[in-house]
Design a protein around this motif. Sequence first.
Motif, PDB file in Angstrom:
ATOM      1  N   ALA A 194      22.808  35.959  12.374  1.00  0.00           N
ATOM      2  CA  ALA A 194      22.731  36.132  13.887  1.00  0.00           C
ATOM      3  C   ALA A 194      24.211  35.857  14.520  1.00  0.00           C
ATOM      4  O   ALA A 194      24.494  36.211  15.401  1.00  0.00           O
ATOM      5  CB  ALA A 194      21.732  35.220  14.311  1.00  0.00           C
ATOM      6  N   GLY A 195      24.779  34.578  14.133  1.00  0.00           N
ATOM      7  CA  GLY A 195      25.958  34.328  14.779  1.00  0.00           C
ATOM      8  C   GLY A 195      27.145  35.019  14.706  1.00  0.00           C
ATOM      9  O   GLY A 195      28.079  35.395  15.437  1.00  0.00           O
ATOM     10  N   ASN A 196      27.086  35.570  13.244  1.00  0.00           N
ATOM     11  CA  ASN A 196      28.089  36.713  12.990  1.00  0.00           C
ATOM     12  C   ASN A 196      27.837  38.009  13.797  1.00  0.00           C
ATOM     13  O   ASN A 196      28.937  38.539  14.141  1.00  0.00           O
ATOM     14  CB  ASN A 196      27.991  36.987  11.488  1.00  0.00           C
ATOM     15  N   GLY A 197      26.714  38.351  13.967  1.00  0.00           N
ATOM     16  CA  GLY A 197      26.383  39.510  14.914  1.00  0.00           C
ATOM     17  C   GLY A 197      26.847  39.515  16.343  1.00  0.00           C
ATOM     18  O   GLY A 197      27.444  40.112  16.942  1.00  0.00           O
ATOM     19  N   LYS A 198      26.535  38.115  16.843  1.00  0.00           N
ATOM     20  CA  LYS A 198      26.562  37.792  18.050  1.00  0.00           C
ATOM     21  C   LYS A 198      28.296  37.985  18.351  1.00  0.00           C
ATOM     22  O   LYS A 198      28.593  38.617  19.354  1.00  0.00           O
ATOM     23  CB  LYS A 198      26.206  36.344  18.375  1.00  0.00           C
ATOM     24  N   SER A 199      29.051  37.309  17.354  1.00  0.00           N
ATOM     25  CA  SER A 199      30.456  37.246  17.503  1.00  0.00           C
ATOM     26  C   SER A 199      30.952  38.616  17.561  1.00  0.00           C
ATOM     27  O   SER A 199      31.850  39.026  18.257  1.00  0.00           O
ATOM     28  CB  SER A 199      31.215  36.369  16.342  1.00  0.00           C
ATOM     29  N   SER A 200      30.429  39.459  16.647  1.00  0.00           N
ATOM     30  CA  SER A 200      30.935  40.912  16.568  1.00  0.00           C
ATOM     31  C   SER A 200      30.578  41.579  17.969  1.00  0.00           C
ATOM     32  O   SER A 200      31.591  42.697  18.428  1.00  0.00           O
ATOM     33  CB  SER A 200      30.344  41.627  15.458  1.00  0.00           C
ATOM     34  N   MET A 201      29.583  41.374  18.539  1.00  0.00           N
ATOM     35  CA  MET A 201      29.246  42.081  19.890  1.00  0.00           C
ATOM     36  C   MET A 201      30.074  41.482  21.040  1.00  0.00           C
ATOM     37  O   MET A 201      30.354  42.605  21.898  1.00  0.00           O
ATOM     38  CB  MET A 201      27.898  41.698  20.334  1.00  0.00           C
ATOM     39  N   MET A 202      30.214  40.427  21.129  1.00  0.00           N
ATOM     40  CA  MET A 202      31.365  39.759  21.811  1.00  0.00           C
ATOM     41  C   MET A 202      32.741  40.448  21.918  1.00  0.00           C
ATOM     42  O   MET A 202      33.534  40.872  22.727  1.00  0.00           O
ATOM     43  CB  MET A 202      31.447  38.367  22.102  1.00  0.00           C
TER      44      MET A 202
END
Length: 103
Positions: free
Chosen positions: A16-24
């Motif tokens: 989830a953290g990896n995904g959120k970072s990619s979205m930002m």
Amino acid sequence: MDEKTNELAFQIILYAGNGKSSMMEAIQEAKENNFEIADNKLKEAKEELNKAHEFQTELLQKEAQGKGYNINIILIHAQDHLMNAITTQDLATEIIDLYKRNK
């Protein structure tokens, strides 16, 4: 503490953290009119969230079978991370669409 619960929770947090970072990162790329990179970052984010969701699904299936895991603060934290990442995904998609329209 239940080791399996913590293991699953940390996997959810990780992906989830990896995904959120990619979205930002995708939003930042769209801000610079790098829409191809932004779209690739969104795709990357979706893949990471899918991985997180697979671990969440394992938890849900075990619970439905009556073989649930012990709920602890780490698991609650993991669920919070995943929910926030999913919300961020929805918002990132909309923000990038707005950047594209205003180009």
